[in-house]
Design a protein around this motif. Structure first.
Motif, PDB file in Angstrom:
ATOM      1  N   ALA A  87      53.448  41.013  34.077  1.00 50.88           N
ATOM      2  CA  ALA A  87      52.281  40.168  34.353  1.00 50.88           C
ATOM      3  C   ALA A  87      51.113  40.528  33.444  1.00 50.88           C
ATOM      4  CB  ALA A  87      51.877  40.290  35.820  1.00 50.88           C
ATOM      5  N   LYS A  90      51.974  38.858  30.159  1.00 47.40           N
ATOM      6  CA  LYS A  90      51.864  37.399  30.301  1.00 47.40           C
ATOM      7  C   LYS A  90      50.413  36.953  30.305  1.00 47.40           C
ATOM      8  CE  LYS A  90      52.632  33.754  33.663  1.00 47.40           C
ATOM      9  NZ  LYS A  90      52.930  33.508  35.061  1.00 47.40           N
ATOM     10  N   ASN A  91      49.562  37.702  30.986  1.00 45.55           N
ATOM     11  CA  ASN A  91      48.151  37.338  31.110  1.00 45.55           C
ATOM     12  C   ASN A  91      47.264  37.926  30.022  1.00 45.55           C
ATOM     13  OD1 ASN A  91      47.594  35.797  33.825  1.00 45.55           O
ATOM     14  ND2 ASN A  91      49.261  37.233  34.205  1.00 45.55           N
ATOM     15  N   ALA A 142      46.842  38.725  36.780  1.00 46.19           N
ATOM     16  CA  ALA A 142      48.084  39.475  36.567  1.00 46.19           C
ATOM     17  C   ALA A 142      48.605  40.053  37.878  1.00 46.19           C
ATOM     18  CB  ALA A 142      47.861  40.584  35.540  1.00 46.19           C
ATOM     19  N   ASP A 145      50.175  37.206  39.723  1.00 51.48           N
ATOM     20  CA  ASP A 145      51.471  36.874  39.112  1.00 51.48           C
ATOM     21  C   ASP A 145      52.533  37.913  39.478  1.00 51.48           C
ATOM     22  OD1 ASP A 145      50.499  34.570  37.981  1.00 51.48           O
ATOM     23  OD2 ASP A 145      50.448  35.347  35.923  1.00 51.48           O
ATOM     24  N   ALA A 146      52.159  39.183  39.431  1.00 50.18           N
ATOM     25  CA  ALA A 146      53.113  40.240  39.781  1.00 50.18           C
ATOM     26  C   ALA A 146      53.531  40.101  41.243  1.00 50.18           C
ATOM     27  CB  ALA A 146      52.510  41.618  39.513  1.00 50.18           C
ATOM     28  N   SER A 149      55.920  37.195  41.545  1.00 53.82           N
ATOM     29  CA  SER A 149      57.247  37.492  40.992  1.00 53.82           C
ATOM     30  C   SER A 149      58.030  38.430  41.920  1.00 53.82           C
ATOM     31  CB  SER A 149      57.157  38.060  39.577  1.00 53.82           C
ATOM     32  OG  SER A 149      56.746  39.404  39.600  1.00 53.82           O
TER      33      SER A 149
END
Length: 153
Positions: A87, A90-91, A142, A145-146, A149
């Motif tokens: 994450a 990604k971020n 992030a 997102d983590a 996921s």
């Protein structure tokens, strides 16, 4: 004095038990990922895990460690750590990067204890970690997102 750091028992000869854990990690063990920021446990750059809990290593003496297991950014691993790392990438979280090891250590500890944190939970857990570049929105994105996921796995 014996310390267990990153799964290895280490013997530190002739050290003062009042020495901050941070200095032992960086200067005696050569692990440079944990950063010195303020020296007063106010910025979070020196965050490590002691038995899975985030602590500020600049204000934790070697005597305070005792038999606890210390984990630094170099050895953070597992499902949650991988989700946070992915994450973060990604971020595009890091800017200068100096605070990031402490930010990641705090985020991993949060998600280990609370995989679905509320906004207030995130704010509370991350409040002791400062970012001079102001990447807080990316850090929080992030973490979200983590968390998401982890729910899919």
């Amino acid at each position: 004095m014996k310390l267990t750091v990153n799964g290895q028992e280490r013997v530190l000869e002739g050290v003062d038990p009042t020495m901050p854990l941070l200095w032992a990690i960086r200067d005696l063990l050569g692990l440079k990922g944990t950063k010195f920021g303020c020296g007063q446990a106010l910025c979070g750059a020196c965050t490590v895990h002691m038995d899975g809990q985030p602590v500020r290593s600049c204000q934790t003496s070697l005597a305070d460690v005792g038999d606890s297991k210390v984990t630094t950014i170099e050895a953070i691993a597992g499902r949650v750590a991988e989700a946070v790392r992915s994450a973060w990438i990604k971020n595009n979280v890091p800017q200068c990067g100096y605070c990031q090891s402490g930010q990641i250590m705090s985020a991993v500890a949060l998600l280990e204890s609370n995989p679905k944190p509320s906004r207030d939970d995130v704010n509370s857990a991350m409040s002791g970690n400062l970012c001079r570049c102001g990447t807080y929105p990316r850090i929080r994105a992030a973490i979200a997102d983590a968390s998401n996921s982890l729910g899919k796995q």
